[in-house]
Enzyme design. Structure first.
Site, short mmCIF file in Angstrom:
data_model
loop_
_atom_site.label_atom_id
_atom_site.label_comp_id
_atom_site.label_asym_id
_atom_site.label_seq_id
_atom_site.Cartn_x
_atom_site.Cartn_y
_atom_site.Cartn_z
N LYS A 49 0.97 -0.95 0.15
CA LYS A 49 -0.12 -0.26 0.01
C LYS A 49 1.26 2.04 -0.04
O LYS A 49 0.68 1.93 -0.70
CB LYS A 49 -0.76 -0.05 1.66
CG LYS A 49 -2.03 -1.28 1.21
CD LYS A 49 -2.50 -1.35 2.91
CE LYS A 49 -3.84 -2.53 2.52
NZ LYS A 49 -4.26 -2.94 3.37
N GLN A 93 -5.66 -1.89 9.96
CA GLN A 93 -5.06 -3.25 9.16
C GLN A 93 -4.98 -4.52 10.26
O GLN A 93 -4.77 -4.62 11.53
CB GLN A 93 -3.49 -3.21 8.72
CG GLN A 93 -3.07 -4.68 8.69
CD GLN A 93 -3.07 -4.80 6.96
OE1 GLN A 93 -3.27 -3.34 6.14
NE2 GLN A 93 -3.45 -5.81 6.05
N ASP A 116 -11.19 1.49 3.53
CA ASP A 116 -11.40 -0.01 2.97
C ASP A 116 -13.04 -1.04 3.23
O ASP A 116 -12.94 -2.44 3.05
CB ASP A 116 -10.26 -0.72 3.94
CG ASP A 116 -11.11 -0.67 5.47
OD1 ASP A 116 -11.85 -0.12 6.07
OD2 ASP A 116 -10.30 -1.63 6.40
#
Ligand code: NAD
Length: 265
Positions: A49, A93, A116
């Protein structure tokens, strides 16, 4: 000839487009990636990323918190970023250590910044799959789609997105009795179970499009959930691992970030 759905090349094309869009912006879109602990697997995803952000000229900040961080402390970090006007996207994450409730933490991120996946954004993997299908002009409406896996992050939102695109959708999971019977019927088969070689020649039929979402490490090699060697000889199109959905997920995350940026304006 089986068509290979090349997510790697498409992700580079998307990167070029995003780079041009960002070069025209005065303030650069900024994403903050919060990591709790130091898992090798998460480190690899985050590296990808950060690399992509650099390539397109977005600002990406990696915040690493101790494995033992309390829920309260993590929530206060998130709240600070929610309020910070220079931050357009926030991702936490996953997976998180046991003391933290993933649902509580994920829901704490402002939906307008939850790039996300939230009410505003498709999860990056789902968006990546749709973009890959669209790029290769694979029709979805009226087709029979079978999704193997029903996770909140991948299986469910992908099934729902295909349904919203007018596919007839079946979702299979670990309790499904006869998976092969279901998967054989698919025009589009999406596999997101996290089990190497779950789908092999006996599960498929000709003319199918197979999207392999799985990422598994087997003897130090990255493989998907589909037995690529056997299945690719039969179906009409297939996404490889690596080089299929993985890079599309990263590219789509940054498409979501640009959307988040536009939303705020
Ligand atoms: P998960 O473990 O949360 O969910 C797995 C799902 O698969 C569950 O719903 C389970 O019921 C189903 N399943 C498990 N074994 C099965 C079996 N034998 N038969 C049928 N269904 C079965 O996993 P997840 O987060 O959804 O991820 C799935 C896979 O996709 C993993 O390999 C993960 O690493 C990968 N992944 C890839 C990307 C990407 O960008 N390519 C993104 C996210 C996840």
């Amino acid at each position: 000839m089986t068509k290979i759905l090349d997510g790697k090349t498409l992700s580079l094309l998307i990167a070029e487009k995003l780079k041009v869009r960002i070069s025209r912006l005065k303030q650069k879109p900024k994403i903050v990636i919060i990591q709790v602990g130091n898992k090798d697997e998460s480190n690899a995803y985050i590296r990808n990323k950060l690399k992509f952000a650099e390539k397109i000229g977005a600002v990406a900040e990696h915040v690493r918190l101790a494995e033992t961080v309390s829920e309260m402390s993590l929530l206060s970090h998130i709240e600070k970023l929610n309020r910070d006007k220079s931050v357009h996207g926030i991702i936490v994450q996953l997976p998180l250590p046991k003391q933290l409730d993933e649902r509580v933490i994920s829901q704490a991120v402002l939906p307008e910044k939850a790039v996300d996946g939230s009410a505003f954004f498709l999860p990056a993997t789902t968006r990546g799959i749709l973009t890959l299908l669209d790029h290769y002009k694979i029709p979805i409406a009226g087709k029979k789609a079978v999704v193997v896996g029903r996770s909140e992050l991948v299986g469910k939102p992908t099934a729902l997105a295909l349904l919203n695109r007018d596919a007839t959708v079946t979702v299979c999971h670990s309790k499904t009795k006869n998976i092969a019977k279901e998967t054989k019927q698919a025009d589009i088969l999406v596999v997101a179970a996290g089990k190497p070689k779950l789908i092999t020649a006996q599960h498929i039929s000709k003319h199918q499009v197979v999207i392999d979402v799985g990422i598994n490490m087997v003897n130090g090699k990255m493989v998907g959930d589909v037995d690529f060697e056997k299945v690719s000889k039969i179906v009409s199109a297939i996404s490889p691992v690596p080089g299929g959905v993985g890079p599309m997920t990263v590219a789509s995350l940054f498409e979501n970030l640009l959307d988040a940026y536009a939303l705020r304006k």
